[in-house]
Design a protein around this motif. Sequence first.
Motif: not given
Length: 323
Positions: A1-15, A17-23
């Motif tokens: 499994m990969l480690t993914v970082a979301l940095a910044g206001t816009f990217a962080s707002s996707l956390a 829905p991204l968790r929901a999209e990734l099984a």
Amino acid sequence: MLTVALAGTFASSLAAPLRAELATPGELIVADEATVVDKLADVDVLVTMAFTRAMGMAARRLKLLQVPGAGLERIDRAALPPGVALANAYGHEIGIAEFALGAMLALTREFVPLDAALRRGVWRSQWAVGTPPPAPWPELAGATLGILGYGRIGQALARRARAFDMTICAIRRDVARSRQDGLALLGGLEILDDVLRRADYLVITMPSTPATRGLIGDAQLALMKRTAVLVNVARADIVDEGALYRALSARALAGAALDVWSRYPSDPAPTPPAGMPFQELSNVLMTPHVSGWTTGMLRARVRLIADNIRRTARGEPPENLIS
């Protein structure tokens, strides 16, 4: 499994829905652009609108730098470690195209001042008693739309403008890719003056590059019809701010809808978006860079980012790879 970082206001707002999209999302780190540097040593995928030299020096395991938007202005590509793939994301073209048409209608039909007047009980219409009716407003049908930047957004706008029976002229770099689109006029920057003269509505959708920064100044605005409307949903620096203010304040241009600006907030305090007082002009529609901020855009970008994370895990190149 990969480690993914979301940095910044816009990217962080996707956390979420991204968790929901990734099984199997693996580890998902959410941070701001400054504090993420300390976490990058173990990060495989970084989702961010900005990439700095400090990030590049810290990102020893990075495989993919995923920009969650289309623009790369804040990405220091020279700081990317060797072998790191760079990709961006679209999905905003439908929302921006709809915004541009809505702005054209709002300015042409004077929705904002009509609404404000009627809230005061003033009927600016043929139904008023004791005052002459206003001049009838023009229709979009039969008008000429000039599109500066006939890429994803420009093409989405053209498809919708055809439903309004508009004539379309456009500029794009790779003309050969759009010769079959049935446009009234298509070419590169060499036809700019002709497009400006013809346009009843001019929508700017091109990227900011050395060739396009300052492209529209006093001389170019002087070529446009006094009845024309300009819509900028691209980048503010494509249009000379002072020249545009002068044209609008002198009514040498009928109106403008501006969604992109020379100034953006750096803290919660009120932030004037420009060096010129556009807010004082009644023929300007001002919005805070929201033309592409739609549910459809967010869904499309989350799906693409999730797919690129999966591709990276499989050792495959990402979609929208920037060469």
